[in-house]
Design an enzyme around this catalytic site. Structure first.
Site, PDB file in Angstrom:
ATOM      1  CB  CYS A   2      -0.888   0.027   1.229  1.00  0.00           C
ATOM      2  SG  CYS A   2      -1.819  -1.484   1.478  1.00  0.00           S
ATOM      3  NE  ARG A  27       4.616   1.568  -1.331  1.00  0.00           N
ATOM      4  CZ  ARG A  27       5.539   1.572  -0.380  1.00  0.00           C
ATOM      5  NH1 ARG A  27       6.664   2.217  -0.576  1.00  0.00           N
ATOM      6  NH2 ARG A  27       5.347   0.954   0.758  1.00  0.00           N
ATOM      7  CD1 TRP A  78      -0.506  -5.768  -3.528  1.00  0.00           C
ATOM      8  CD2 TRP A  78      -0.666  -6.743  -1.511  1.00  0.00           C
ATOM      9  NE1 TRP A  78      -0.088  -7.067  -3.655  1.00  0.00           N
ATOM     10  CE2 TRP A  78      -0.178  -7.698  -2.436  1.00  0.00           C
ATOM     11  CE3 TRP A  78      -0.845  -7.141  -0.191  1.00  0.00           C
ATOM     12  CZ2 TRP A  78       0.131  -9.004  -2.078  1.00  0.00           C
ATOM     13  CZ3 TRP A  78      -0.540  -8.452   0.164  1.00  0.00           C
ATOM     14  CH2 TRP A  78      -0.058  -9.362  -0.780  1.00  0.00           C
ATOM     15  CG  ASN A 104       0.464   2.058   3.873  1.00  0.00           C
ATOM     16  OD1 ASN A 104      -0.623   2.099   3.322  1.00  0.00           O
ATOM     17  ND2 ASN A 104       1.580   2.510   3.326  1.00  0.00           N
ATOM     18  N   GLY A 105      -0.268  -1.168   6.841  1.00  0.00           N
ATOM     19  CA  GLY A 105       0.069  -2.054   7.959  1.00  0.00           C
ATOM     20  C   GLY A 105      -1.086  -2.995   8.241  1.00  0.00           C
ATOM     21  CD  GLU A 485      16.929 -12.652  -8.717  1.00  0.00           C
ATOM     22  OE1 GLU A 485      16.450 -13.201  -7.721  1.00  0.00           O
ATOM     23  OE2 GLU A 485      16.514 -11.547  -9.144  1.00  0.00           O
ATOM     24  CE  LYS A 489      13.656 -10.439 -10.983  1.00  0.00           C
ATOM     25  NZ  LYS A 489      14.161 -10.607  -9.719  1.00  0.00           N
ATOM     26  CD  GLU A 492      10.016 -11.337  -9.009  1.00  0.00           C
ATOM     27  OE1 GLU A 492       9.941 -10.896  -7.869  1.00  0.00           O
ATOM     28  OE2 GLU A 492      10.950 -11.048  -9.783  1.00  0.00           O
ATOM     29  CG  HIS A 508      17.915 -36.175  -6.026  1.00  0.00           C
ATOM     30  ND1 HIS A 508      18.222 -37.467  -5.665  1.00  0.00           N
ATOM     31  CD2 HIS A 508      19.098 -35.565  -6.271  1.00  0.00           C
ATOM     32  CE1 HIS A 508      19.536 -37.633  -5.675  1.00  0.00           C
ATOM     33  NE2 HIS A 508      20.098 -36.489  -6.041  1.00  0.00           N
ATOM     34  CE  LYS A 607      11.372  -2.456  -6.330  1.00  0.00           C
ATOM     35  NZ  LYS A 607      12.124  -3.530  -7.015  1.00  0.00           N
TER      36      LYS A 607
HETATM   37  C1  G6P Z   1       9.289  -8.347  -2.772  1.00  0.00           C
HETATM   38  C2  G6P Z   1       9.807  -7.797  -4.078  1.00  0.00           C
HETATM   39  C3  G6P Z   1      11.106  -8.510  -4.460  1.00  0.00           C
HETATM   40  C4  G6P Z   1      12.113  -8.363  -3.346  1.00  0.00           C
HETATM   41  C5  G6P Z   1      11.565  -8.843  -2.010  1.00  0.00           C
HETATM   42  C6  G6P Z   1      12.467  -8.409  -0.871  1.00  0.00           C
HETATM   43  O1  G6P Z   1       8.893  -9.661  -2.932  1.00  0.00           O
HETATM   44  O2  G6P Z   1       8.837  -7.963  -5.096  1.00  0.00           O
HETATM   45  O3  G6P Z   1      11.624  -7.937  -5.644  1.00  0.00           O
HETATM   46  O4  G6P Z   1      13.267  -9.086  -3.669  1.00  0.00           O
HETATM   47  O5  G6P Z   1      10.289  -8.249  -1.748  1.00  0.00           O
HETATM   48  O6  G6P Z   1      12.451  -7.011  -0.821  1.00  0.00           O
HETATM   49  P1  G6P Z   1      13.596  -6.126  -0.205  1.00  0.00           P
HETATM   50  O7  G6P Z   1      13.111  -4.721  -0.377  1.00  0.00           O
HETATM   51  O8  G6P Z   1      13.714  -6.528   1.223  1.00  0.00           O
HETATM   52  O9  G6P Z   1      14.827  -6.400  -0.971  1.00  0.00           O
END
Ligand code: G6P
Length: 612
Positions: A2, A27, A78, A104-105, A485, A489, A492, A508, A607
């Site tokens: 949010c 975000r 969100w 927020n929260g 990673e 990507k 996502e 396995h 984000k």
């Molecule tokens: C969310 C984001 C990711 C990020 C993760 C950790 O899932 O979408 O891109 O890697 O949070 O976020 P941070 O800000 O702690 O790196």
């Protein structure tokens, strides 16, 4: 997650609020709204969906408050409690309609509070946890808004960043935080409030970051900072150092594309001034341990989530290999809840792009509580983790707006490598080896640049596989975190099922899933273990899975017999993750683009994950 924005000044509030929300779209959110206060009336516009829909609603509004107000609040939600619809969107009003709030929260005891309010005849109408707080504020009000806010906050459990206003006191905004960031932007004749600096930056660079249990009362007389007992507190004004346009996408189709192409500069900024060739070491002022203190570090624990955790894995390997210090990486939520064993000689490194991830922050607090030396590796300056760890290292990657993290990862790895080098040089690494590593770290921007020049070739590979529904990424050693990673990507942003596996682990179980439409991205760069991974890639091919081989320049023969090849510069094993991940970022991007996905704001993702 949010986003919050508030405006108090002389300009048209609705425009500034909607623009601020647009800047926080990255975000992740699924509904949005604003409330404006003018002439003793609160006007409200909110909807499920995007900011462009909110803007249309605001433009069509004939409400005098929306049209004329110079004070108001806005929010992108969100969804956590209740679906994303107009009723659940913020701002929320209390039952009397005289109080409005964005939050927020998470209010953890919201059911209890809601039942308590119901017993006093106050009924909540939305599904949200947030609404109980504004109902409580309305209920507690006895003529002074900040009194009502602090009274209400004492009755709730959970986290909050809030901005509140009431038509009983039309020249006032009250904001408070506990666990969810709030920053004030102090402009000329105006004050902005936001959960994220990006909403403030076009208006002012002077920022005040609230700390937990701080409250700020904004009136024509300025900003008064108080604690919840109403004792005055002082928070200094700091200058935000973002470059103009840093959070704009310019000519790029997406922020993610822009940020991938910014990586040579971003890495350059992350390493600038931090390499000491004479001593063959790194200078990280946030980690200003004496050699003696460094020698006493017995273990390095790295905590983070998502992409940051993957960067931490590269760091773990480098610290063990170079410095010979036992190192472990752990998902931050797991770390915080499993009662980890921590000794006073442990260095805990928290990695977080945003510096606000709830689980990583909680892991920091747990580690501090248990007496570890705690360091933060953050990108967002002034973020909670950066401030709470104190002993931190900033990435200097510039704002990362695309939800899929790219430049933050390569900068995190760059900083982790420098940290490993610094630790190694106080242990067993000789000066000449340190100097050589400095040289390779300094060359990383150039290595990444080389990968970026292959954008078209990688795009051509991507287009061949854009219609698949399952993929695997395999690697070993330093390339295992890169496989994780690369898969992250792809899933996502393209919504293709993608799994990163250790190459040895494929047999396995997952190998059972391979068939002719299940491509396997095999990381076959020239590092120890390559031959083994090559054997694993052959096993995939033997089961008709197409193999995309990622190989080192000069070693292209390794790809013979495979379906596609991506060539990345040859470099020492610890450096390999950086150029290799850039190739995988481009692959994921072009697959997602070919599928027409919403790359910068993928469905369901945020984000900055500020809830557990
Ligand atoms: C969310 C984001 C990711 C990020 C993760 C950790 O899932 O979408 O891109 O890697 O949070 O976020 P941070 O800000 O702690 O790196």
């Amino acid at each position: 997650m949010c986003g919050i924005v508030g405006y108090f000044g002389k300009r048209k509030a609705s425009e500034i609020l909607v623009d601020g929300l647009r800047r926080m779209e990255y975000r992740g959110y699924d509904s949005a709204g604003i409330a404006c206060l003018f002439d003793g009336q609160i006007g409200l516009v909110k909807n499920a969906g995007k900011i462009k829909d909110l803007r249309a609603g605001v433009n069509a509004s004939t409400d005098a408050s929306i049209l004329n107000a110079t004070l108001g609040i806005g929010h992108t939600r969100w969804a956590t409690h209740g679906p994303p619809n107009e009723l659940n969107a913020h701002p929320h009003l209390d039952a009397s309609g005289h109080f409005a709030m964005v939050h927020n929260g998470i209010i953890e005891n919201y059911k209890e509070v809601r039942n308590g309010l119901a017993q006093h005849g106050v009924e909540c109408i939305s599904d949200t946890d947030s609404e109980v707080l504004i109902q409580l504020i309305g209920y507690c009000y006895q003529g002074n808004l900040e009194d009502a806010v602090s009274e209400a906050l004492k009755k709730i459990k959970g986290t909050y960043g809030i901005v509140v206003m009431t038509d009983h006191e039309p020249g006032k905004l009250v904001t408070a935080r506990c666990g969810s960031p709030i920053v004030l932007g102090i402009g000329k004749d105006e004050t902005l409030v936001a959960s994220d600096a990006s909403a403030i930056i076009p208006h002012t660079r002077d920022a005040v970051y609230l700390e937990d249990f701080d409250m700020a009362v904004i009136t024509d007389d300025g900003v008064e900072m108080l604690d919840l007992q109403h004792a005055p507190i002082n928070r200094e004004v700091t200058a935000m150092d973002w470059e103009e346009g840093a959070a704009e996408k310019g000519d790029y189709a997406h922020f993610m594309l822009k940020e991938m192409f910014e990586q040579p500069d971003a890495i350059g900024n992350a390493i600038r001034g931090r390499l000491d060739f004479d001593m063959g070491t790194a200078v990280l002022s946030g980690l200003d341990f004496s050699p003696r203190e460094t020698a006493l570090i017995g273990r390095v624990l790295v905590v983070g989530c998502g992409t940051s955790m993957h960067a931490g894995m590269v760091g773990e390997y480098a610290i063990e290999e170079m410095a010979g210090i036992p190192s472990e990486v752990e998902q931050a939520a797991e770390f915080r809840y499993r009662n980890p064993i921590i000794t006073p000689t442990d260095l805990v490194v928290a990695i977080s792009q945003s510096g606000e991830t709830a689980d990583t922050l909680a892991a920091v607090r747990e580690a501090k509580h248990k007496g570890a030396i705690v360091s933060g590796l953050c990108n967002v300056v002034g973020s909670t983790i950066a401030r709470e760890t104190g002993r931190g290292v900033y990435l200097h990657a510039g704002p990362e707006i695309g939800v899929a993290s790219t430049k933050a990862f390569t900068c995190q790895v760059s900083v982790m490598l420098m940290m490993a080098l610094k630790l190694a040089r106080t242990r067993r690494m000789p000066r000449h080896e340190g100097e050589e590593l400095c040289g390779w770290i300094e060359r990383m921007p150039e290595l990444v640049e080389k990968v970026l020049t292959q954008n078209d070739a990688i795009k051509a590979v991507a287009q061949k596989y854009a219609q698949c529904e399952d993929t695997f990424f395999i690697g070993r050693g330093y390339l295992f975190p890169v496989a994780l990673e690369g898969a992250l990507k792809l899933k996502e942003i393209s919504y293709i099922h993608a799994e990163g596996y250790h190459a040895a682990e494929l047999k396995h179980g997952p190998i059972a899933l391979l068939q002719e439409n299940t491509p396997v991205v095999a990381l076959l760069n020239n590092i120890p273990g390559k031959d083994k991974t090559l054997g694993n890639a052959e096993e995939c091919k033997a089961r008709n899975a197409p193999v995309i081989a990622v190989v080192s320049e000069g070693d292209e023969g390794v790809a013979d017999g495979f379906d596609d090849v991506i060539v990345v510069p040859d470099c020492p094993p610890c450096i390999t993750p950086v150029p290799t991940v850039v190739a995988l970022q481009l692959l994921a991007y072009h697959i997602a683009a070919a599928r027409g996905c919403e790359i910068d704001q993928p469905r369901n993702l945020a984000k900055s994950v500020t809830v557990e």
